[in-house]
Write an enzyme that holds these catalytic residues in place. Structure first.
Site, mmCIF file in Angstrom:
data_model
loop_
_atom_site.group_PDB
_atom_site.id
_atom_site.type_symbol
_atom_site.label_atom_id
_atom_site.label_comp_id
_atom_site.label_asym_id
_atom_site.label_seq_id
_atom_site.Cartn_x
_atom_site.Cartn_y
_atom_site.Cartn_z
ATOM 1 N N GLU A 120 0.877 -1.176 0.000
ATOM 2 C CA GLU A 120 0.000 0.000 0.000
ATOM 3 C C GLU A 120 0.910 1.220 0.000
ATOM 4 O OE1 GLU A 120 -3.412 0.150 -0.002
ATOM 5 O OE2 GLU A 120 -3.554 -2.014 -0.234
ATOM 6 N N CYS A 164 -2.264 9.531 2.447
ATOM 7 C CA CYS A 164 -1.797 8.969 1.164
ATOM 8 C C CYS A 164 -2.713 9.328 0.002
ATOM 9 C CB CYS A 164 -1.652 7.460 1.279
ATOM 10 S SG CYS A 164 -3.151 6.646 1.824
HETATM 11 P P1 NAD Z 1 8.394 4.514 5.432
HETATM 12 O O1 NAD Z 1 8.103 3.835 4.156
HETATM 13 O O2 NAD Z 1 9.665 5.273 5.575
HETATM 14 O O3 NAD Z 1 8.313 3.522 6.671
HETATM 15 C C1 NAD Z 1 7.268 2.624 6.831
HETATM 16 C C2 NAD Z 1 7.791 1.409 7.586
HETATM 17 O O4 NAD Z 1 8.940 0.878 6.953
HETATM 18 C C3 NAD Z 1 8.189 1.669 9.039
HETATM 19 O O5 NAD Z 1 7.597 0.645 9.820
HETATM 20 C C4 NAD Z 1 9.693 1.570 9.045
HETATM 21 O O6 NAD Z 1 10.205 1.020 10.241
HETATM 22 C C5 NAD Z 1 10.001 0.646 7.907
HETATM 23 N N1 NAD Z 1 11.273 0.963 7.265
HETATM 24 C C6 NAD Z 1 11.804 2.188 7.030
HETATM 25 N N2 NAD Z 1 12.977 2.070 6.386
HETATM 26 C C7 NAD Z 1 13.204 0.752 6.202
HETATM 27 C C8 NAD Z 1 14.269 -0.013 5.596
HETATM 28 N N3 NAD Z 1 15.299 0.570 5.014
HETATM 29 N N4 NAD Z 1 14.142 -1.348 5.595
HETATM 30 C C9 NAD Z 1 13.081 -1.948 6.134
HETATM 31 N N5 NAD Z 1 12.062 -1.283 6.718
HETATM 32 C C10 NAD Z 1 12.117 0.045 6.770
HETATM 33 O O7 NAD Z 1 7.186 5.453 5.710
HETATM 34 P P2 NAD Z 1 6.974 6.818 5.026
HETATM 35 O O8 NAD Z 1 7.762 6.980 3.780
HETATM 36 O O9 NAD Z 1 7.182 7.891 5.989
HETATM 37 O O10 NAD Z 1 5.435 6.729 4.631
HETATM 38 C C11 NAD Z 1 4.893 7.685 3.823
HETATM 39 C C12 NAD Z 1 4.491 7.085 2.506
HETATM 40 O O11 NAD Z 1 3.542 6.079 2.741
HETATM 41 C C13 NAD Z 1 3.835 8.073 1.585
HETATM 42 O O12 NAD Z 1 4.296 7.874 0.293
HETATM 43 C C14 NAD Z 1 2.372 7.716 1.668
HETATM 44 O O13 NAD Z 1 1.640 8.071 0.532
HETATM 45 C C15 NAD Z 1 2.442 6.254 1.880
HETATM 46 N N6 NAD Z 1 1.235 5.766 2.521
HETATM 47 C C16 NAD Z 1 0.426 4.938 1.826
HETATM 48 C C17 NAD Z 1 -0.760 4.501 2.407
HETATM 49 C C18 NAD Z 1 -1.711 3.596 1.678
HETATM 50 O O14 NAD Z 1 -2.651 3.120 2.294
HETATM 51 N N7 NAD Z 1 -1.513 3.337 0.402
HETATM 52 C C19 NAD Z 1 -1.074 4.888 3.698
HETATM 53 C C20 NAD Z 1 -0.201 5.705 4.375
HETATM 54 C C21 NAD Z 1 0.969 6.138 3.793
#
Ligand code: NAD
Length: 538
Positions: free
Chosen positions: A234, A269
């Site tokens: 997602e 998102c």
């Molecule tokens: P992220 O992707 O940086 O982190 C999300 C998760 O990934 C966390 O639990 C984190 O611990 C883990 N993570 C981070 N770096 C990692 C790595 N190198 N290896 C393994 N795991 C790792 O989160 P973000 O970027 O801040 O989220 C924002 C994004 O999420 C935006 O693009 C938003 O649009 C999207 N989003 C999508 C939805 C949906 O339902 N489609 C909902 C909310 C947010």
């Protein structure tokens, strides 16, 4: 931070988030795999117990959960309840109500167009996948962590939940709630950041469910590929709102766009990322967007108890930097300026944005609304199509124009004359396409996402074995064996179409029985006259 914070319990004001030790992660996953292997979770009653325990835990810990989100994002408790807590509560009710039906094997007679399946039945069983991991995101930390958990439990899996460490207070509240109310042999929380998540991803899971950015999405997809397991990703993207000249009423248009931009301070998102507006209605729309911002949060947004804050300094600086680099005209929608200390980012409209602008390079995820002008609808469509497929697309236009946009673009979901509301329906799938996501969930789609669809063919041994067994294999050579092809291959659709398309044909093919009768004589003759593969011993 927001004024409501003083009402939040002292215990939560300092996040007590402790990351899992790397050494413990393998053991946690193994214990969940052992539970799954025991077969316990196959029982529907057992699954319902898990869902009821989750519901009881959420209700008992409701205040702690809502307070935690307030501390993380300064979001009003009512907003969190409405968009997060109630959505999960509703999903649990929906699963409890429907899971018997969704889990029941779906039986059907096989197509009469394939004669070899005569007297055979087909069964579609939705079976648990095994042990799955759910990696949540911080912007709606209750919803995005617990909503997939509901589907995973209902489908009979054991689950590792990894809340986002960025919304640390909510991560602690979720761990506390799951630890206290749920069966630890079925669901476990693993806390941590990139390092711990990386270790988690090395474990053997049967499905990976991730919400967040595309960058980490690729890391998760690679981990799933190592295990040859499925993924649901997602992700996000830049969701456009197109406002066409024939839209009609601009007032609700502006209200719906601004609501989608400012909810959770734009950290959604499916928020409207940028507006593509027809030149003839641009000025009026910008005026109304400003009015809508004031209408939602008052003249001074910073004083509104309902306006959220940017999650952390890193994202605040990122947004400020994007805004500093824009070549458009910045218009403050309300009377506030920036307050970096409080991570208050005011609602900002940026007029006259060109295609190459800094604001159109990456997903904004904040309360900045770029306005891009177009002259023809096809120009707007081309701008959308020049970027990755968005998670959502919004079009405000008369019906014919809206249909034209939908037909020419791709996106995870879409709304005509509204924003974001499409994801409130638990009867519809929510997910992206291409770079905005893989797979979908909510309601029955969650149940399906966390289930293996096992097709079982049921056929009797008593049905003329010489014929059925002789048809399927060699010898194929010689004219005496040509009948095998005729009977074994499905009746090709083009061959049946002319028959079906005539009035008489429709009448005849309407009843499967007629179709069956048409092929039955030849089939029966072949079945009984075929030379047996193995001669029965006396
Ligand atoms: P992220 O992707 O940086 O982190 C999300 C998760 O990934 C966390 O639990 C984190 O611990 C883990 N993570 C981070 N770096 C990692 C790595 N190198 N290896 C393994 N795991 C790792 O989160 P973000 O970027 O801040 O989220 C924002 C994004 O999420 C935006 O693009 C938003 O649009 C999207 N989003 C999508 C939805 C949906 O339902 N489609 C909902 C909310 C947010």
């Amino acid at each position: 931070m927001g004024k409501e914070h003083s009402a939040v319990s002292g215990a939560l004001s300092e996040s007590a988030l402790e990351y899992a030790s790397i050494d413990s992660i393998g053991g946690t996953v193994s214990s969940l795999r052992a539970t799954f292997a025991s077969g316990q979770t196959r029982s529907l009653d057992f699954r319902k117990q898990q869902l009821r325990a989750l519901l009881a835990g959420m209700r008992a810990e409701k205040k702690a959960l809502l307070d935690a989100v307030l501390l993380d994002l300064s979001k009003s408790a009512i907003e969190t309840d409405m968009y997060e807590f109630s959505a999960v509560e509703f999903e649990i009710g929906l699963m409890l109500e429907n899971m018997d039906k969704w889990a029941r094997p779906q039986r059907s007679w096989l197509s009469m167009l394939q004669p070899v399946f005569l007297m055979s039945r087909s069964e579609l069983r939705r079976e648990p996948l095994g042990t799955v991991v759910i990696i949540g995101a911080w912007n709606y930390p209750i919803r995005l962590t617990l909503l997939p958990l509901v589907g995973a439990l209902a489908a009979g899996n054991t689950v590792v939940v990894k809340p986002s460490e960025i919304s640390s207070h909510t991560a602690v509240a979720i761990e506390h709630m799951i630890g206290k109310y749920m069966d630890q042999s079925v669901v476990r929380v693993v806390q941590g950041a990139a390092h711990e998540t990386g270790e988690l991803l090395k474990q053997h899971f049967d499905h990976y469910f991730y919400t967040g950015s595309g960058g980490v999405g690729r890391v998760v997809a690679k981990a799933a590929a190592e295990q040859l397991a499925g993924v649901t990703l997602e992700l996000g993207g830049k969701c456009p709102a197109i406002v066409h000249a024939d839209v009609g009423d601009l007032t609700p248009t502006a209200a719906r766009i601004m609501w989608a931009k400012l909810t959770n301070a734009g950290q959604t998102c499916v928020a409207v990322d940028y507006v593509l507006v027809h030149r003839s209605v641009k000025d009026r729309l910008v005026d109304l967007l400003k009015e809508a911002a004031v209408g939602l949060y008052g003249e001074s947004t910073s004083k509104s108890p309902d306006y959220g804050r940017i999650i952390n300094d890193r994202n605040y600086k990122r947004l400020k930097d994007l805004l500093d680099r824009t070549e458009g005209t910045t218009i403050f929608a309300t009377e506030d300026g920036f307050d970096e200390h409080d991570r208050f980012f005011p609602p900002v409209i940026v007029d006259g944005v060109q295609d190459s602008d800094s604001l159109l390079t990456e997903e904004l995820f904040g309360p900045i609304l770029p306005i891009v002008v177009y002259d023809t609808l096809d120009e707007a469509i081309a701008m959308v199509n020049s970027r990755d497929q968005p998670l959502a697309l919004y079009v405000f236009a008369a019906s014919a124009s809206a249909q034209h946009v939908l037909a020419q673009t791709r996106s995870g979901g879409a709304c005509v004359n509204d924003t974001m509301f499409h994801l409130a329906s638990h009867g519809s799938p929510f997910g992206g396409v291409g770079p905005s996501g893989v797979g979908n969930y909510t309601g029955q789609y969650s149940f399906n996402a966390f289930s293996h669809h096992r097709h079982v063919l049921l056929r009797p041994l008593w049905f003329p074995s010489p014929g059925i067994d002789t048809i399927r294999g060699a010898p194929f050579s010689g004219p005496e064996n040509e009948w095998k092809l005729k009977l074994c291959r499905p009746m090709a659709y083009p061959a049946v179409r002319p028959l079906r398309d005539s009035f008489f044909g429709r009448l005849v093919t309407f009843f499967p029985l007629w179709r069956l009768l048409a092929i039955l004589p030849g089939f029966i003759v072949a079945l009984f006259t075929a030379k047996p593969l193995i001669r029965r011993r006396k």
